[in-house]
Motif scaffolding. Structure first.
Motif, PDB file in Angstrom:
ATOM      1  N   PRO A  78      20.601  45.630 106.180  1.00  0.00           N
ATOM      2  CA  PRO A  78      19.749  44.606 105.573  1.00  0.00           C
ATOM      3  C   PRO A  78      18.236  44.799 105.712  1.00  0.00           C
ATOM      4  O   PRO A  78      17.487  44.168 104.987  1.00  0.00           O
ATOM      5  N   LYS A 100      14.456  48.771 102.638  1.00  0.00           N
ATOM      6  CA  LYS A 100      13.638  48.202 101.562  1.00  0.00           C
ATOM      7  C   LYS A 100      14.411  48.042 100.255  1.00  0.00           C
ATOM      8  O   LYS A 100      14.041  47.229  99.422  1.00  0.00           O
ATOM      9  N   ASP A 101      15.483  48.814 100.067  1.00  0.00           N
ATOM     10  CA  ASP A 101      16.247  48.713  98.819  1.00  0.00           C
ATOM     11  C   ASP A 101      17.425  47.741  98.911  1.00  0.00           C
ATOM     12  O   ASP A 101      18.189  47.595  97.965  1.00  0.00           O
ATOM     13  N   PHE A 102      17.557  47.043 100.037  1.00  0.00           N
ATOM     14  CA  PHE A 102      18.637  46.056 100.181  1.00  0.00           C
ATOM     15  C   PHE A 102      18.209  44.772  99.469  1.00  0.00           C
ATOM     16  O   PHE A 102      17.073  44.319  99.632  1.00  0.00           O
ATOM     17  N   PRO A 103      19.082  44.167  98.646  1.00  0.00           N
ATOM     18  CA  PRO A 103      18.677  42.953  97.917  1.00  0.00           C
ATOM     19  C   PRO A 103      18.335  41.799  98.858  1.00  0.00           C
ATOM     20  O   PRO A 103      19.018  41.578  99.860  1.00  0.00           O
ATOM     21  N   LEU A 104      17.282  41.053  98.527  1.00  0.00           N
ATOM     22  CA  LEU A 104      16.833  39.945  99.377  1.00  0.00           C
ATOM     23  C   LEU A 104      17.925  38.909  99.609  1.00  0.00           C
ATOM     24  O   LEU A 104      18.035  38.345 100.688  1.00  0.00           O
ATOM     25  N   SER A 105      18.717  38.631  98.596  1.00  0.00           N
ATOM     26  CA  SER A 105      19.763  37.618  98.740  1.00  0.00           C
ATOM     27  C   SER A 105      21.052  38.199  99.300  1.00  0.00           C
ATOM     28  O   SER A 105      22.004  37.464  99.555  1.00  0.00           O
ATOM     29  N   GLY A 106      21.107  39.500  99.507  1.00  0.00           N
ATOM     30  CA  GLY A 106      22.316  40.137 100.015  1.00  0.00           C
ATOM     31  C   GLY A 106      23.305  40.411  98.897  1.00  0.00           C
ATOM     32  O   GLY A 106      23.018  40.212  97.713  1.00  0.00           O
ATOM     33  N   ASN A 107      24.495  40.842  99.269  1.00  0.00           N
ATOM     34  CA  ASN A 107      25.527  41.169  98.290  1.00  0.00           C
ATOM     35  C   ASN A 107      26.664  40.155  98.279  1.00  0.00           C
ATOM     36  O   ASN A 107      27.273  39.909  97.250  1.00  0.00           O
ATOM     37  N   GLU A 129      20.825  31.961  92.551  1.00  0.00           N
ATOM     38  CA  GLU A 129      20.127  32.457  91.374  1.00  0.00           C
ATOM     39  C   GLU A 129      18.791  33.046  91.806  1.00  0.00           C
ATOM     40  O   GLU A 129      18.065  32.434  92.590  1.00  0.00           O
ATOM     41  N   PRO A 130      18.460  34.234  91.276  1.00  0.00           N
ATOM     42  CA  PRO A 130      17.165  34.819  91.636  1.00  0.00           C
ATOM     43  C   PRO A 130      16.027  33.921  91.170  1.00  0.00           C
ATOM     44  O   PRO A 130      16.119  33.272  90.133  1.00  0.00           O
TER      45      PRO A 130
END
Length: 197
Positions: free
Chosen positions: A149, A152-159, A179-180
């Motif tokens: 997590p 830097k390429d891990f999505p902010l909201s997670g998977n 929702e983003p």
């Protein structure tokens, strides 16, 4: 001669003149090639002129989007903060993993046993593999967590997200339902923000 100058001279004396040593904001940083990492750390601990008997912190760093300059080094680094109680000085040590896709750095558990959990944390959050670590497994994320997590390429909201399902009476995992949204503050994204107020 100041303490930092004395430490600098002792480092040059113990490790040779070709070391990469920088002074910024009143702190010395020693950059070590990954193939000399364990050897240099043992010298930092055992040399009487240095005596860094304690590693007070070890962390991973992802430099993939650091600054605007082109990097000469790898994406992932491991950074140590050492302290010498005998001499009352500190040192930052940095080494870069050679491979960005599979970052591997030797473990320092044999040098400073206290780095055990720090290395596990760097593995958990950044995916840095510590070769020779006695028990390298996740320490802070969930058992079934996928990814790292703090990259830097891990999505902010997670998977995935975890929630309790009252019908099944158990915890379930499901794809993220958040929702983003815009995360740039209005003061930055709106030209006239604050005008006329």
């Amino acid at each position: 001669m100041t303490k930092l100058e004395t430490l600098r001279q002792n480092l040059l004396s113990a490790l040779g003149e070709d070391i990469r040593l920088t002074l910024a904001l009143g702190e010395l940083t020693l950059e070590v090639p990954v193939d000399r990492y364990v050897e240099v750390c043992r010298t930092l601990r055992d040399d009487a002129g240095l005596s860094f008997e304690s590693c007070i912190d070890l962390c991973g760093v992802d430099y993939s989007t650091y600054g605007n300059e082109v990097r000469e080094t790898g994406r992932f680094a491991v950074v140590l903060h050492l302290i010498s109680i005998a001499h009352n000085w500190r040192l930052r040590v940095r080494t870069y993993a050679a491979d960005d896709d599979m970052p591997v750095v030797p473990s320092l558990v044999d040098v400073w046993p206290g780095v055990n959990w720090y290395e596990r944390e760097a593995f958990d959050f950044y995916g840095v593999l510590f070769e020779g670590h006695p028990d390298l497994r996740r320490i802070l994320t969930d058992y079934g967590f996928i990814g790292h997590p703090f990259r830097k390429d891990f999505p902010l909201s997670g998977n995935v997200e975890m929630r309790f399902d009252p019908e099944q009476k158990r915890v379930i995992y499901q794809p993220v339902t958040i929702e983003p949204r815009e995360v740039t503050p209005r003061v930055i994204r709106e030209d006239g923000y604050g005008a006329g107020r």
